[in-house]
Write an enzyme that holds these catalytic residues in place. Structure first.
Site, PDB file in Angstrom:
ATOM      1  CG  ASP A   1      -3.676  -7.800  -1.439  1.00 19.41           C
ATOM      2  OD1 ASP A   1      -2.741  -7.527  -0.663  1.00 19.41           O
ATOM      3  OD2 ASP A   1      -4.863  -7.830  -1.068  1.00 19.41           O
TER       4      ASP A   1
HETATM    5  C1  NOJ Z   1      -3.344  -7.832   2.171  1.00 22.32           C
HETATM    6  C2  NOJ Z   1      -4.604  -7.024   2.123  1.00 22.32           C
HETATM    7  O1  NOJ Z   1      -5.574  -7.667   1.340  1.00 22.32           O
HETATM    8  C3  NOJ Z   1      -4.421  -5.614   1.595  1.00 22.32           C
HETATM    9  O2  NOJ Z   1      -5.608  -4.892   1.807  1.00 22.32           O
HETATM   10  C4  NOJ Z   1      -3.248  -4.947   2.239  1.00 22.32           C
HETATM   11  O3  NOJ Z   1      -3.103  -3.649   1.731  1.00 22.32           O
HETATM   12  C5  NOJ Z   1      -2.000  -5.784   2.000  1.00 22.32           C
HETATM   13  N1  NOJ Z   1      -2.174  -7.099   2.593  1.00 22.32           N
HETATM   14  C6  NOJ Z   1      -0.748  -5.139   2.554  1.00 22.32           C
HETATM   15  O4  NOJ Z   1      -0.748  -5.174   3.921  1.00 22.32           O
END
Ligand code: NOJ
Length: 719
Positions: A266
Site C-alpha cells: 500500500d
Molecule cells: C491507500 C489506500 O489504503 C489503498 O486502498 C489505495 O488503493 C492506495 N492508497 C492507492 O490510492
C-alpha cells in the site's frame, strides 16, 4: 509467453529490473497533465530521472488522452520499450458511480455487484486504466473505522461471494483479448479491517486461527476467482507489519495458496516499517519487504535506493528480484501491453461509454437494491399526491457518491429533490436545508418549520458528509451530528409523520433519529443515480429489499458487536436472570439492528421448516426447506437466510454462521418453498491445530428473515 519474458529479463540491467518494482504517482511522468512538476516530489523521494524512465507502473493516471501521452513519452525514453502499467482506485465505479461497497453488500445481489464492476472496468479501461485497486474485501466489525463503507460487511461467507463477483466483473475471463476489462487487485492483505479501537492504520491483534476463519476467506475467494494482484495492508499482523511479513506473504500467500501474481505494497507502507519499529532505516525496510515477497513498492523509494546494494552485498539474491520483475512483466504481457501499450485507451469510446444511459440505469437499479428500510410505521410508501416537505442538508446535495469516487462528478449526481420531482407535482413539494451537516442556525430551523407547516409528511434528508468516512476518517462518536438531531426534535413539534433518509458511510448509533421518526431508509452513499433510486423506493415504485450486512450498534460502547459472536460461559439469558452474566448495566448486549435485517413494503411469513433427514454424513448431504409467503398486498423480494450453529466443537463456535441465502420474488398471497442443501463441508472450521475439519455431533440449522428472527431444527453429523 514465459520464454519471451525471460529473454527480456536477460537484457535488463539490475537498475532496470529494480525500477520495474517502483510505482509512482502520475505527476512524475512526462505527458501527464501538469507535467513539469516532477522535480519537487522527485527530490522528496530522492530518486533520479533514470528510475522514472525505467519504472514499471503508474498510480492514479486516467483519461485516454493523458494515459496515451504518458505511455508515449515513456516508450520514447525507455531503452527496452517496456510499457507502463496504469493502476488506479476504481472502487465502486469510475465516472458512473455505484453505491459504496457496504451498500452493495446490503443488496445481497452478486449479479448486480458483478455488473457494477464490469461497468467500472469498461469506463476505466477506455480511459486508459489497466489495473483497479479493488476489490477491498476486509471484514469489518467496527463502524468507527472510516473504511467500513469500502467493505461488504461482517460476514466471511458473504464477503467471499462478493469478492468473487467483483473480480469476475473487473477481469472477465480473457484479460488479453477483452480490452474493456481491467486486472483486479484485492486488498488489504491482511485483516486491515480489524484495527484496534476502529482507528485507521492501528494495530491488528488476533490469533492465526481467527485470521484464517474470519478474515482470510474473502481474499482467498478473490484469488480463487483469478484475481491478478494483491495489495498489502498498512497494519501489523501478529506484531509484524503486513508489508514486511514473510510468514503472511511468502509462506501463506505464495507458498500455501500458490499465488504467483503481483503483490504491491500500500502507499508508503514499505517505508512505514521504520515507524512501526521493525526497520532501522529505508535499507532495512527494503530488505524486509523484498524478502517477504512484495513485488512493487508504492510511492516510497526504499527499493530504488537500496535494493542494488542489497544484491551486491549478497543480502538479497538477484533471483528474488528477477522473480518479482517476471511477475510484473507477465502481467503486462497478459494485458497485451507489449502488443498495444495503449490497450483500451480510446477518446472516442470514452465519450460514448462513460456515463451512458445503460450505465446510469444499472447504477440506479443497484442503488435501489442497496438501500435498507430500517423502520416503517405506516408512513411509506409516500402517495404521489401528498404534500411533502423535504428538509435537511442532503435534500439538495450531490455529496452522495461516497469517499472513493474521485472520478465521479457530484454535479452530475441526481440529488434527492430531483428524484422527488420525477415522482410528484413540484407544487406539492417544499424544500429547506434545515441545517448544515454539523451546524444549525435559528434561521435554518425557522425556514424548515415554515416549509413543513403545510406538508402532509416531512422527509428528512440527513447524514454524514462523505469526508466523514473513508481512509483516515474515523469517528469515536457515531451518532448523527448533534445539529441534525436538533433539527429532528424541532420538526417533531409539528406532530406530522416524519421519514428520515440517511446518507452515510457506516452503521450509525441511531438514537435521536429512529426513536423520533416514523420511518427510516438507510440510503448509504447511493452513487450517481442516488436521488432517483431513493425516490423509486420512497414512492413505492420499487419495493425495498436490502438487508444489512453490518450490525447497527445500540451504542458505541458495545463495539465490536456482530452477529457471529460466541456465547461466553455466562450468557445473558432472559429466561434465567442472574447478576453474574456477560452484560452491560446500561445497554443491551444486542445491536440495535442485527445483521441481515431489512424491511419491505410487504410482509413475508415463514412456515413449515423441514429437514429431509436428521443425520448428515460426508457423502450424504441433507436438505432443509421452508415455505415463505407474501402475506401483504405488494409484490416484493425476500432474502431468505440460512444459519448454522455447531453446538459443541473443539473450538468455541459462533452462535450463528450464515451458510446460504436465497432471494425469492413473491406476488401478494404467493407462497414458495425454498430449499437449501447442507453438506459436511459447510460444517468444517479451523481447529486448534489449524486443520480445517468438522466434528461429529449436533448442529442447529436456522432459517429466517434476518440473523435474529430465526426458526431452528436440529441435525447430527455422523462420520
Ligand atoms: C491507500 C489506500 O489504503 C489503498 O486502498 C489505495 O488503493 C492506495 N492508497 C492507492 O490510492
Amino acid at each position: 509467453m514465459e520464454k519471451n519474458m525471460n529473454a527480456l529479463l536477460e537484457q535488463m540491467t539490475l537498475d532496470e529490473k529494480i525500477a520495474q518494482l517502483v510505482q509512482l504517482a502520475t505527476f512524475f511522468y512526462k505527458g501527464a497533465a501538469g507535467d513539469g512538476e516532477i522535480t519537487g516530489p522527485m527530490a522528496d523521494l530522492g530518486i533520479d530521472q533514470d528510475v522514472v524512465i525505467n519504472s514499471g507502473s503508474v498510480l492514479g493516471a486516467s483519461g485516454a488522452n493523458e494515459v496515451r501521452n504518458i505511455q508515449k513519452e515513456h516508450l520514447a525514453e525507455n531503452r527496452l520499450g517496456i510499457p507502463l502499467l496504469i493502476m488506479a482506485d476504481i472502487v465502486h465505479g469510475f465516472k458512473t458511480i455505484f453505491p459504496v461497497p457496504l451498500a452493495i453488500g446490503c443488496s445481497w445481489d452478486m449479479e448486480l455487484a458483478e455488473k457494477s464492476a464490469e461497468i467500472a472496468a469498461k469506463e476505466a479501461a477506455v480511459s486508459g486504466v489497466h489495473v483497479s485497486f479493488a476489490p477491498m474485501v476486509d471484514l469489518v466489525r467496527d463502524p468507527r473505522w472510516g473504511r467500513v463503507m469500502e467493505s461488504t460487511g461482517e460476514d466471511p461467507y458473504l464477503n467471499s461471494l462478493f469478492a468473487r463477483a467483483f473480480v469476475r466483473g473487473f477481469q472477465g475471463n480473457d484479460l488479453t483479448n477483452d480490452q474493456h476489462r481491467v486486472a483486479a487487485c484485492v486488498k488489504h492483505f491482511a485483516a486491515y479491517g480489524a484495527p484496534e479501537g476502529g482507528r485507521d492504520y492501528n494495530t491488528v491483534n488476533m490469533s492465526e486461527r481467527q485470521l484464517r476463519e474470519s478474515y482470510l476467506p474473502a481474499y482467498k475467494a478473490a484469488l480463487d476467482e483469478g484475481c491478478e494482484m494483491v495489495m498489502t495492508a498498512f497494519n501489523t499482523v501478529d506484531g509484524i507489519p503486513a508489508t514486511g511479513n514473510k510468514k503472511l506473504m511468502r509462506d501463506l500467500l505464495r507458498d500455501e495458496w500458490g499465488f504467483d501474481g503481483v503483490l504491491i505494497s500500500d502507499w508508503g507502507a514499505v517505508k512505514e516499517q521504520i515507524f512501526h519499529g521493525v526497520a532501522a532505516d529505508e535499507r532495512e525496510s527494503a530488505l524486509k519487504s523484498i524478502v517477504a515477497g512484495v513485488d512493487i513498492e508504492m510511492m516510497t523509494s526504499c527499493y530504488p535506493k537500496h535494493l542494488k546494494e542489497l544484491v551486491e552485498s549478497g543480502e538479497v539474491s538477484e533471483e528474488i528480484i528477477d522473480e518479482s520483475v517476471l511477475r510484473i512483466l507477465a502481467l503486462k504481457e497478459k494485458l497485451g501491453l507489449f502488443e498495444n501499450p495503449y490497450r483500451g485507451a480510446d477518446e472516442e469510446l470514452e465519450n460514448q461509454v462513460i456515463m451512458s444511459e445503460e450505465h446510469r440505469k444499472a447504477s440506479r437499479e443497484l442503488a435501489a437494491k442497496s438501500c435498507v428500510l430500517l423502520k416503517n410505521e405506516g408512513v411509506l410508501p409516500l402517495q404521489k399526491e401528498q404534500k411533502v416537505a423535504l428538509v435537511g442538508p442532503f435534500a439538495k446535495s450531490g455529496d452522495i457518491l461516497g469517499p472513493w469516487s474521485w472520478h465521479g462528478s457530484k454535479e452530475e449526481a441526481v440529488q434527492l429533490h430531483e428524484g422527488f420531482k420525477m415522482k410528484m407535482d413540484a407544487t406539492n413539494l417544499t424544500i429547506a436545508e434545515g441545517s448544515d451537516i454539523e451546524t444549525v442556525t435559528e434561521e435554518q430551523v425557522q425556514e424548515a418549520m415554515k416549509a413543513a407547516k403545510e406538508a402532509d409528511v416531512i422527509v428528512l434528508a440527513l447524514g454524514e458528509r462523505s469526508s466523514m468516512s473513508g481512509e483516515a476518517c474515523c469517528r469515536a462518536d457515531i451518532r448523527l451530528p448533534e445539529a441534525q438531531i436538533q433539527l429532528i426534535s424541532k420538526l417533531k413539534e409539528l406532530q406530522k409523520p416524519m421519514v428520515a433518509v440517511l446518507f452515510n458511510g457506516r452503521p450509525l448509533d441511531l438514537h435521536g433519529v429512529i426513536d423520533q421518526v416514523d420511518a427510516v431508509l438507510e440510503a448509504w452513499y447511493p452513487g450517481t443515480e442516488g436521488g432517483a433510486a431513493v425516490a423509486d423506493l420512497l414512492f413505492g415504485d420499487v419495493n425495498p429489499s436490502g438487508k444489512l450486512t453490518m450490525s447497527f450498534p445500540f451504542s458505541v460502547g458495545q463495539i465490536p458487536v456482530y452477529y457471529n459472536s460466541f456465547n461466553t460461559g455466562r450468557p445473558n439469558r432472559p429466561d434465567a436472570p442472574n447478576h453474574y452474566v456477560s452484560k452491560y448495566l446500561d445497554i443491551p448486549n444486542e445491536p440495535l439492528l442485527p445483521f441481515g435485517f431489512g424491511l419491505s413494503y410487504t410482509n413475508f411469513t415463514y412456515s413449515e421448516m423441514t429437514l429431509t433427514q436428521t443425520i448428515i454424513t460426508p457423502n450424504e448431504p441433507i436438505t432443509v426447506s421452508v415455505k415463505v409467503t407474501n402475506a401483504g398486498d405488494t409484490a416484493g423480494e425476500e432474502i431468505v437466510q440460512l444459519y448454522i450453529h455447531d453446538i459443541s466443537g473443539e473450538i468455541v463456535r459462533p452462535l450463528k454462521e450464515l451458510k446460504g441465502y436465497s432471494k425469492v420474488w413473491l406476488q401478494p398471497g404467493e407462497t414458495k418453498e425454498i430449499f437449501f442443501t447442507i453438506t459436511e463441508e459447510q460444517l468444517r472450521y479451523y481447529h486448534s491445530d489449524l486443520q480445517f475439519t468438522s466434528d461429529n455431533g449436533e448442529f442447529h440449522v436456522m432459517i429466517g428473515p434476518n440473523s435474529k428472527e430465526l426458526s431452528a431444527l436440529t441435525f447430527e453429523l455422523a462420520k
